[in-house]
Design a protein around this motif. Sequence first.
Motif, PDB file in Angstrom:
ATOM      1  N   ASN A  66      12.484  10.598   8.893  1.00  0.00           N
ATOM      2  CA  ASN A  66      11.784  10.766  10.161  1.00  0.00           C
ATOM      3  C   ASN A  66      11.381   9.440  10.774  1.00  0.00           C
ATOM      4  OD1 ASN A  66      11.711  13.646  10.240  1.00  0.00           O
ATOM      5  ND2 ASN A  66      10.129  13.585   8.664  1.00  0.00           N
ATOM      6  N   PRO A  80      13.283  13.331  14.285  1.00  0.00           N
ATOM      7  CA  PRO A  80      14.257  13.041  13.224  1.00  0.00           C
ATOM      8  C   PRO A  80      14.803  11.627  13.384  1.00  0.00           C
ATOM      9  CG  PRO A  80      14.732  15.135  14.278  1.00  0.00           C
ATOM     10  CD  PRO A  80      13.662  14.471  15.094  1.00  0.00           C
ATOM     11  N   LYS A  81      15.060  10.977  12.280  1.00  0.00           N
ATOM     12  CA  LYS A  81      15.506   9.584  12.292  1.00  0.00           C
ATOM     13  C   LYS A  81      16.781   9.395  13.104  1.00  0.00           C
ATOM     14  CE  LYS A  81      16.409   5.813   9.071  1.00  0.00           C
ATOM     15  NZ  LYS A  81      16.477   5.458   7.661  1.00  0.00           N
TER      16      LYS A  81
END
Length: 138
Positions: A66, A80-81
């Motif tokens: 994240n 979200p990353k």
Amino acid sequence: MGMDKVDQALGILHVLPSLFPSSSAAPKKLGHASEALVHVLQEKEDPNDYRKRPLSCPVLILSTSNCLLAVGDVPITMLPKDKVTVAYYYTLHLTYPRCVATLLSVIQTEVLLDTIHERDLTPSFKKSMADWKVFVGK
């Protein structure tokens, strides 16, 4: 080559201010102008250090899956990353830092297809737009 999507996006964000330079330099404490666009807090950095930055610009704090987006010392959102983006300036109506104002104005007009205010039609923006049109063959 061999980079995941997050590393590719961060690499692009790092180089963009060089491709569309503004007439104002980044504050010396900030270093490279890309730091005004986005700062990625590395594992070895103290999470509280981002509050000491010379500009109140967005900061991404990355974990394994994240990101936390903060502006100044205010947490804004978790994402979200793999959803790293520059549209948060536009979405949150943030004032563009001078050292990346040209780049963000180009993104605003050419990517988001939004009009730009007349007072923001700076010489560096006009030059970048002329260079962009030559690049894309318009």
